[in-house]
Design an enzyme around this catalytic site. Structure first.
Site, mmCIF file in Angstrom:
data_model
loop_
_atom_site.group_PDB
_atom_site.id
_atom_site.type_symbol
_atom_site.label_atom_id
_atom_site.label_comp_id
_atom_site.label_asym_id
_atom_site.label_seq_id
_atom_site.Cartn_x
_atom_site.Cartn_y
_atom_site.Cartn_z
ATOM 1 N N MET A 1 -6.828 4.472 9.162
ATOM 2 C CA MET A 1 -6.218 3.186 8.800
ATOM 3 C C MET A 1 -5.617 2.494 10.014
ATOM 4 O O MET A 1 -5.362 3.117 11.040
ATOM 5 C CB MET A 1 -5.169 3.389 7.720
ATOM 6 C CG MET A 1 -5.826 3.347 6.360
ATOM 7 S SD MET A 1 -4.699 3.432 5.010
ATOM 8 C CE MET A 1 -5.846 3.224 3.654
ATOM 9 N N ASP B 1 0.747 1.892 8.995
ATOM 10 C CA ASP B 1 0.125 1.397 10.233
ATOM 11 C C ASP B 1 1.112 1.318 11.402
ATOM 12 O O ASP B 1 0.708 1.056 12.523
ATOM 13 C CB ASP B 1 -0.445 -0.018 10.014
ATOM 14 C CG ASP B 1 -1.591 -0.041 9.027
ATOM 15 O OD1 ASP B 1 -2.072 1.049 8.665
ATOM 16 O OD2 ASP B 1 -2.018 -1.140 8.618
ATOM 17 N N GLY C 1 0.823 -1.215 0.000
ATOM 18 C CA GLY C 1 0.000 0.000 0.000
ATOM 19 C C GLY C 1 0.852 1.257 0.000
ATOM 20 O O GLY C 1 2.032 1.231 0.335
ATOM 21 N N GLY D 1 4.724 -7.883 4.415
ATOM 22 C CA GLY D 1 4.665 -8.842 3.311
ATOM 23 C C GLY D 1 5.862 -8.685 2.395
ATOM 24 O O GLY D 1 6.533 -9.664 2.018
#
Ligand SMILES: Nc1ncnc2c1ncn2[C@@H]1O[C@H](COP(=O)(O)OP(=O)(O)O)[C@@H](O)[C@H]1O
Ligand SMILES: O=P(O)(O)OC[C@H]1O[C@](O)(COP(=O)(O)O)[C@@H](O)[C@@H]1O
Ligand SMILES: [Mg+2]
Length: 525
Positions: A299, A256, A137, A227
């Site tokens: 978020m 985040d 993202g 990831g």
């Protein structure tokens, strides 16, 4: 257990022993592979021990698997800008402690290798062929990191061949590259997003390493979240298996702030600042309308840091809901009761909800959603919309009170802004540290600040778990006392939180030894 000396330290490696618990055969650094990737042998962690419980969790180096790599003097020694710095080059034995709150008898504990330029480099400037890829993202600061990697390679080390891999991991094998020159990246830090594009999914280890090999790339800078870093770790393993002289470097990105060990991730500060605008708007709406609730969704898939810090910074928020702290709506101590009380007292209130909060409650009332994104991340239900409807429904059917509710979802707006000044400086340090590390021959590492000092961290340290808000910690207590919201906590939550979050560095000296994390052997310098 076998040991070899490494600088002033002793390197211990017991293949059958769990690094943390000391149990045999229980834990190895995990490299998850996509189903298409074949099983891969994972190299052993480099754990170095010294006196008084000193442990260095070191990062790999090209010379660990390639013999006779030539070295060159660092070109920075002739750079007039850096010539004035007293002791500019980092000492080989400099390390950073993971734990800085210590007692008189504490063991020295876990350390990481200090980042920065070394006297010797393992690449000749003209031979370097670097590439940069951004995955996952968006996050404020991506362009700044790209710009500063290019700047550092070019201005500090005289590197001319730098390419951007277009559109994330899949770009390695399906797209053309973008030439990155200082001119091409000039001014990009003032823009949001990433000039080279990003994506989820598309990770194919073999094809990516084939592309690196075929193109003759020898430094790979991989910017992305948890990831991405797992993928980077597997790329490093494959590069090592093939014996390639390629430095694989990760730069952790996550809005985040869910990456452990490092102080905080780039873009997080900008996100918290930007979230203030949405919270202010919610507050203005709430104050100006009768019995009004301003609800803001921020978020935070698994970690509620943005919501918690934005709430603490704002002081206009009456309730903050995050994934780590479960809550309930009905009955004594529930959210509805609290809302009624606040509206009666104040005539308005502001609620901040992180997108991953209350997903269990949402799933109970909506169709269960097991969908995943292209990277395998679980797609979340919209907790903000759900909560709006629940609150409206409750006040309409269960109370005499008429309420107004204004729901604001600024999530993508917060992610798409350029990074603020402090994140820009932070991104610059990250990029420079990454480049110094690769030029010095380190590989298979990620870079980040630990207690304000840039470090080189082995991949497994940042991928083995997620950084989460500890709801039994002081910060969450500060947040609760600033909002006066109910804690929604029960004993089970508290125990689970303590079990989940006790960091390994809290272990005492003897426990470290008993658990086999360090040996009692010490090294003669
Ligand atoms: N366990 C994994 N092993 C290898 N690659 C992964 C893994 N998880 C994710 N990836 C790849 O990393 C990239 C970004 O992952 P994603 O989860 O979307 O974002 P982030 O890295 O920001 O967490 C994607 O291309 C994805 O396929
Ligand atoms: O809708 P998208 O772009 O797939 O991403 C949404 C997710 O990306 C994030 O901003 C960051 O996630 P990553 O760190 O995995 O990239 C999350 O907060 C959010 O849930
Ligand atoms: Mg992620």
């Amino acid at each position: 257990m076998h040991s070899v000396t490494h600088g002033a330290f002793k390197l211990s490696s017991d293949k059958n022993r769990d690094r943390k618990t000391g149990n045999r055969n229980r834990r190895k650094p995990e490299v998850k592979l996509t189903p298409r990737s074949p099983v891969m042998v994972v190299s052993q962690p480099k754990v170095v021990t010294g006196d008084h419980g000193f442990v260095l969790e070191d990062v790999p180096h090209l010379i660990d698997y390639i013999t006779d790599v030539p070295t060159y003097p660092n070109p920075l020694q002739d750079n007039p800008a850096y010539a004035v710095v007293k002791q500019y080059f980092v000492d080989m034995d400099d390390t950073i402690a993971q734990k800085i709150v210590v007692h008189a008898n504490s063991p020295r504990g876990t350390h990481f290798r200090r980042a920065g330029p070394r006297q010797k480099v393992y690449f000749k400037s003209d031979d370097v062929h670097a590439c940069i890829v951004t995955c996952g993202g968006l996050c404020p600061g991506l362009n700044t990191v790209i710009r500063e990697i290019v700047g550092s390679l070019h201005d500090m080390y005289g590197v001319k061949r730098i390419e951007g891999i277009e559109g994330g991991y899949s770009g390695f094998y399906s797209r053309n590259t973008i030439p990155l020159t200082p001119k091409a990246v000039n001014g990009i830090h003032k823009r949001g997003g990433t000039i080279i594009g990003t994506s989820r999914g598309g990770y194919d280890n073999k094809k990516i390493v084939n592309s690196i090999e075929d193109r003759g790339i020898n430094q790979v800078y991989i910017i992305g979240g948890d990831g991405t870093q797992k993928g980077a770790s597997a790329i490093y393993e494959e590069v090592r298996r093939r014996g390639l002289k390629v430095a694989v470097v990760g730069i952790p990105k996550t809005i985040d702030n869910d990456i452990p060990v490092i102080d905080q991730s780039f873009g997080f500060d900008t996100a918290v600042e930007e979230a203030q605008r949405a919270i202010n708007a919610a507050h203005v709406e709430a104050e100006s309308n009768e019995n009004c609730i301003g609800l803001v969704k921020l978020m935070g898939r698994n970690s509620g840091f943005i919501a918690m810090y934005a709430t603490l910074a704002s002081r206009d928020v009456d309730c903050c809901l995050i994934p780590e702290s479960s809550f309930y709506l009905e009955g004594p101590g529930g959210l509805f009761e609290y809302i009624e009380k606040r509206i009666k007292e104040n005539g308005h209130m502001v609620i901040v909800v992180a997108e991953g909060a209350g997903q269990d409650l949402v799933a109970e009332s909506l169709r269960t959603n097991d969908d995943k994104d292209a990277s395998g991340n679980k797609l979340l239900n919209d907790v903000g919309l759900w909560l709006s409807q629940k609150i409206k429904g409750h006040f309409k059917t269960q109370t005499e009170m008429e309420i107004n509710l204004k729901y604001i979802d600024p999530t993508y707006m917060i992610r798409a802004v350029p990074s603020n000044a402090s994140d820009n400086v932070y991104c610059t340090l990250l990029a420079q540290s990454a480049v110094h590390g690769a030029m010095a021959g380190y590989t298979g590492f990620t870079v980040g600040p630990v207690h304000g000092r840039e470090c080189y961290l082995p991949f497994y340290r940042i991928t083995e778990k997620q950084n989460k808000v500890v709801i039994t910690d002081r910060m969450w207590a500060r947040m609760l006392s600033s909002t006066n919201q109910p804690s929604f906590l029960n004993t089970k939550d508290i125990i689970e939180s303590i079990m989940d979050e006790a960091p390994p560095t809290q272990l005492l000296d003897d426990q470290l030894v008993d658990n086999g994390l360090v040996t009692k052997e010490t090294t003669v310098c």
